[in-house]
Design a protein around this motif. Structure first.
Motif, PDB file in Angstrom:
ATOM      1  N   SER A  30       0.822  -1.215   0.000  1.00 43.72           N
ATOM      2  CA  SER A  30       0.000   0.000   0.000  1.00 43.72           C
ATOM      3  C   SER A  30       0.855   1.263   0.000  1.00 43.72           C
ATOM      4  CB  SER A  30      -0.920  -0.008   1.235  1.00 43.72           C
ATOM      5  OG  SER A  30      -0.195  -0.344   2.397  1.00 43.72           O
ATOM      6  N   HIS A  31       0.164   2.403  -0.095  1.00 40.98           N
ATOM      7  CA  HIS A  31       0.828   3.690   0.148  1.00 40.98           C
ATOM      8  C   HIS A  31       0.364   4.160   1.523  1.00 40.98           C
ATOM      9  CE1 HIS A  31       1.854   5.003  -4.210  1.00 40.98           C
ATOM     10  NE2 HIS A  31       1.893   3.683  -4.083  1.00 40.98           N
ATOM     11  N   VAL A  32       1.239   4.743   2.308  1.00 38.40           N
ATOM     12  CA  VAL A  32       0.862   5.229   3.644  1.00 38.40           C
ATOM     13  C   VAL A  32       1.374   6.657   3.830  1.00 38.40           C
ATOM     14  CG1 VAL A  32       0.737   2.956   4.772  1.00 38.40           C
ATOM     15  CG2 VAL A  32       2.932   4.138   4.681  1.00 38.40           C
ATOM     16  N   ASN A  33       0.654   7.398   4.707  1.00 38.89           N
ATOM     17  CA  ASN A  33       1.064   8.788   4.955  1.00 38.89           C
ATOM     18  C   ASN A  33       1.925   8.901   6.217  1.00 38.89           C
ATOM     19  OD1 ASN A  33      -0.756   8.425   7.001  1.00 38.89           O
ATOM     20  ND2 ASN A  33      -2.105  10.119   6.429  1.00 38.89           N
ATOM     21  N   THR A  34       2.273   7.753   6.798  1.00 38.88           N
ATOM     22  CA  THR A  34       3.045   7.758   8.041  1.00 38.88           C
ATOM     23  C   THR A  34       3.989   6.560   8.017  1.00 38.88           C
ATOM     24  OG1 THR A  34       1.059   8.590   9.155  1.00 38.88           O
ATOM     25  CG2 THR A  34       2.842   7.794  10.570  1.00 38.88           C
ATOM     26  N   TYR A  35       5.244   6.806   8.323  1.00 36.97           N
ATOM     27  CA  TYR A  35       6.195   5.696   8.436  1.00 36.97           C
ATOM     28  C   TYR A  35       6.489   5.479   9.919  1.00 36.97           C
ATOM     29  CZ  TYR A  35      10.678   3.319   8.604  1.00 36.97           C
ATOM     30  OH  TYR A  35      11.686   2.455   8.916  1.00 36.97           O
ATOM     31  N   ILE A  36       6.357   4.244  10.350  1.00 33.16           N
ATOM     32  CA  ILE A  36       6.643   3.931  11.752  1.00 33.16           C
ATOM     33  C   ILE A  36       7.961   3.168  11.798  1.00 33.16           C
ATOM     34  CG2 ILE A  36       5.817   2.781  13.842  1.00 33.16           C
ATOM     35  CD1 ILE A  36       3.000   3.309  12.902  1.00 33.16           C
ATOM     36  N   ASP A  37       8.938   3.778  12.425  1.00 30.26           N
ATOM     37  CA  ASP A  37      10.280   3.189  12.496  1.00 30.26           C
ATOM     38  C   ASP A  37      10.388   2.357  13.778  1.00 30.26           C
ATOM     39  OD1 ASP A  37      12.930   2.609  12.634  1.00 30.26           O
ATOM     40  OD2 ASP A  37      13.635   4.672  12.724  1.00 30.26           O
ATOM     41  N   LEU A  38      10.568   1.053  13.597  1.00 36.28           N
ATOM     42  CA  LEU A  38      10.607   0.129  14.745  1.00 36.28           C
ATOM     43  C   LEU A  38      12.040  -0.191  15.164  1.00 36.28           C
ATOM     44  CD1 LEU A  38       7.954  -2.548  13.645  1.00 36.28           C
ATOM     45  CD2 LEU A  38       7.600  -0.444  14.948  1.00 36.28           C
ATOM     46  N   SER A  39      13.034   0.509  14.594  1.00 39.42           N
ATOM     47  CA  SER A  39      14.407   0.035  14.804  1.00 39.42           C
ATOM     48  C   SER A  39      14.845   0.079  16.265  1.00 39.42           C
ATOM     49  CB  SER A  39      15.395   0.750  13.888  1.00 39.42           C
ATOM     50  OG  SER A  39      15.143   2.103  13.847  1.00 39.42           O
ATOM     51  N   THR A  40      14.325   1.033  17.044  1.00 37.35           N
ATOM     52  CA  THR A  40      14.733   1.079  18.457  1.00 37.35           C
ATOM     53  C   THR A  40      14.252  -0.173  19.181  1.00 37.35           C
ATOM     54  OG1 THR A  40      14.614   3.482  18.430  1.00 37.35           O
ATOM     55  CG2 THR A  40      14.624   2.447  20.597  1.00 37.35           C
ATOM     56  N   MET A  41      12.976  -0.483  19.024  1.00 40.49           N
ATOM     57  CA  MET A  41      12.464  -1.666  19.753  1.00 40.49           C
ATOM     58  C   MET A  41      13.009  -2.981  19.196  1.00 40.49           C
ATOM     59  SD  MET A  41       8.523  -2.511  18.785  1.00 40.49           S
ATOM     60  CE  MET A  41       7.752  -1.154  19.581  1.00 40.49           C
ATOM     61  N   LYS A  42      13.345  -2.980  17.904  1.00 40.75           N
ATOM     62  CA  LYS A  42      13.862  -4.225  17.318  1.00 40.75           C
ATOM     63  C   LYS A  42      15.308  -4.479  17.697  1.00 40.75           C
ATOM     64  CE  LYS A  42      11.400  -4.481  12.920  1.00 40.75           C
ATOM     65  NZ  LYS A  42      11.640  -4.324  11.483  1.00 40.75           N
ATOM     66  N   SER A  43      16.072  -3.404  17.860  1.00 38.74           N
ATOM     67  CA  SER A  43      17.532  -3.565  17.947  1.00 38.74           C
ATOM     68  C   SER A  43      18.156  -3.200  19.274  1.00 38.74           C
ATOM     69  CB  SER A  43      18.223  -2.714  16.871  1.00 38.74           C
ATOM     70  OG  SER A  43      17.677  -2.983  15.627  1.00 38.74           O
ATOM     71  N   ARG A  44      17.485  -2.413  20.097  1.00 39.96           N
ATOM     72  CA  ARG A  44      18.119  -2.015  21.355  1.00 39.96           C
ATOM     73  C   ARG A  44      17.579  -2.906  22.463  1.00 39.96           C
ATOM     74  NH1 ARG A  44      19.438   4.164  21.777  1.00 39.96           N
ATOM     75  NH2 ARG A  44      21.148   3.178  22.883  1.00 39.96           N
ATOM     76  N   CYS A  45      18.496  -3.532  23.143  1.00 43.30           N
ATOM     77  CA  CYS A  45      18.149  -4.583  24.085  1.00 43.30           C
ATOM     78  C   CYS A  45      17.095  -4.150  25.120  1.00 43.30           C
ATOM     79  CB  CYS A  45      19.434  -4.980  24.801  1.00 43.30           C
ATOM     80  SG  CYS A  45      19.636  -6.713  24.918  1.00 43.30           S
ATOM     81  N   ASN A  46      17.309  -3.019  25.768  1.00 43.81           N
ATOM     82  CA  ASN A  46      16.364  -2.588  26.821  1.00 43.81           C
ATOM     83  C   ASN A  46      14.976  -2.325  26.254  1.00 43.81           C
ATOM     84  OD1 ASN A  46      18.372  -2.739  28.653  1.00 43.81           O
ATOM     85  ND2 ASN A  46      18.702  -0.526  28.860  1.00 43.81           N
ATOM     86  N   ASN A  47      14.946  -1.669  25.083  1.00 43.74           N
ATOM     87  CA  ASN A  47      13.646  -1.346  24.490  1.00 43.74           C
ATOM     88  C   ASN A  47      12.952  -2.609  23.991  1.00 43.74           C
ATOM     89  OD1 ASN A  47      15.664   1.081  23.763  1.00 43.74           O
ATOM     90  ND2 ASN A  47      13.676   1.833  24.402  1.00 43.74           N
ATOM     91  N   ALA A  48      13.733  -3.547  23.456  1.00 44.82           N
ATOM     92  CA  ALA A  48      13.142  -4.817  23.004  1.00 44.82           C
ATOM     93  C   ALA A  48      12.557  -5.582  24.196  1.00 44.82           C
ATOM     94  CB  ALA A  48      14.202  -5.660  22.298  1.00 44.82           C
ATOM     95  N   ARG A  49      13.296  -5.580  25.320  1.00 38.51           N
ATOM     96  CA  ARG A  49      12.836  -6.302  26.513  1.00 38.51           C
ATOM     97  C   ARG A  49      11.545  -5.688  27.064  1.00 38.51           C
ATOM     98  NH1 ARG A  49      16.340  -4.806  29.853  1.00 38.51           N
ATOM     99  NH2 ARG A  49      18.002  -6.253  29.339  1.00 38.51           N
ATOM    100  N   GLU A  50      11.505  -4.343  27.099  1.00 39.89           N
ATOM    101  CA  GLU A  50      10.317  -3.664  27.641  1.00 39.89           C
ATOM    102  C   GLU A  50       9.124  -3.856  26.705  1.00 39.89           C
ATOM    103  OE1 GLU A  50      10.297  -2.400  30.725  1.00 39.89           O
ATOM    104  OE2 GLU A  50      12.382  -3.076  30.866  1.00 39.89           O
ATOM    105  N   THR A  51       9.386  -3.848  25.407  1.00 40.57           N
ATOM    106  CA  THR A  51       8.313  -4.105  24.435  1.00 40.57           C
ATOM    107  C   THR A  51       7.782  -5.524  24.626  1.00 40.57           C
ATOM    108  OG1 THR A  51       9.378  -2.622  22.860  1.00 40.57           O
ATOM    109  CG2 THR A  51       7.755  -4.164  21.960  1.00 40.57           C
ATOM    110  N   ALA A  52       8.703  -6.454  24.832  1.00 37.81           N
ATOM    111  CA  ALA A  52       8.316  -7.857  25.020  1.00 37.81           C
ATOM    112  C   ALA A  52       7.420  -8.016  26.254  1.00 37.81           C
ATOM    113  CB  ALA A  52       9.562  -8.733  25.146  1.00 37.81           C
TER     114      ALA A  52
END
Ligand SMILES: O=C(O)c1cc(=O)[nH]c(=O)n1[C@@H]1O[C@H](COP(=O)(O)O)[C@@H](O)[C@H]1O
Length: 213
Positions: A30-52
């Motif tokens: 699709s086309h979207v008007n908003t990009y959501i960047d997940l790189s912090t939660m995917k790649s940074r250990c603390n953020n990934a753990r808290e997201t989990a």
């Protein structure tokens, strides 16, 4: 391209956070008007753990999970989810299990497949699917079909962000929904008002990230 990201934190846990950029983006479906960047939660250990922690919570006491199937590069979050669900001393019904964390491969025909070496982690197993972004739900539908094809039982679906509340009648447990990202809109190819208005495409985006044009 003028890159401007806003920080968006989950009200359930502020360390579960993403970055949001407004513009005109072309995604896989699709086309979207908003990009959501997940790189912090995917790649940074603390953020990934808290997201989990946020993602695992609804399943702790009630849902059998033998295998976490990760889409969109969510393996780090998926591994923390497996750890949280199986930890001793919690209310989890999965305490003590050696939960598998696997990702399907997409073949040349676009089908999600599991190689012979990981099939035993799907066949006859209780599956939790962990996705990054769910926009139309087509990719999730493929993941469900693939899991069922290989003999797994889909017991839960969670995502970092989902525009839809259900896929194939199953609830999506999303950390962020459209309510958290006001104004987020998706358009099918050929039906995009930004294209009609001649608004230049800012970037191609996929689960690996964005590439500005
Ligand atoms: O990979 C993409 O193109 C992508 C970009 C984006 O902004 N949003 C987004 O959902 N995606 C991906 O598109 C797939 C989900 O889209 P749907 O199949 O439409 O639900 C997932 O693999 C996402 O990672």
């Amino acid at each position: 391209m003028d890159v401007h990201f806003e920080d968006l934190r989950s009200w359930k846990n502020p360390k579960a956070r993403v970055k949001v950029m407004r513009g005109h983006f072309v995604t896989t479906h699709s086309h979207v008007n908003t990009y959501i960047d997940l790189s912090t939660m995917k790649s940074r250990c603390n953020n990934a753990r808290e997201t989990a922690k946020v993602m695992a919570e609804p399943y702790l006491a009630t849902t059998e999970v033998d295998t976490v199937v990760c889409l969109d590069g969510m393996e780090v979050v998926g591994t923390f989810i497996a750890d949280i669900l199986s930890r001793p001393g919690t209310v989890s019904i999965n305490t003590g299990k050696n939960i598998s964390v696997v990702s399907p491969e997409t073949d040349k025909a676009g089908q999600m497949i599991f190689r012979d070496n990981t099939r035993r982690m799907i066949e006859g197993q209780n599956i939790l699917i962990v996705a990054g972004l769910i926009t139309t739900g087509k990719t999730m539908m493929q993941a469900i079909e693939s899991t069922l094809y290989y003999g797994g039982r889909v017991n839960g679906i969670c995502a970092a962000f989902s525009l839809v509340s259900k896929v194939a009648g199953m609830d999506i447990n999303a950390v962020f929904t459209q309510k958290d990202v006001p104004g987020y809109e998706k358009y099918s190819d050929g039906n995009c008002p930004m294209c009609t208005a001649g608004q230049k495409v800012d970037a191609f985006v996929n689960s690996y990230g964005h590439s500005a044009l």
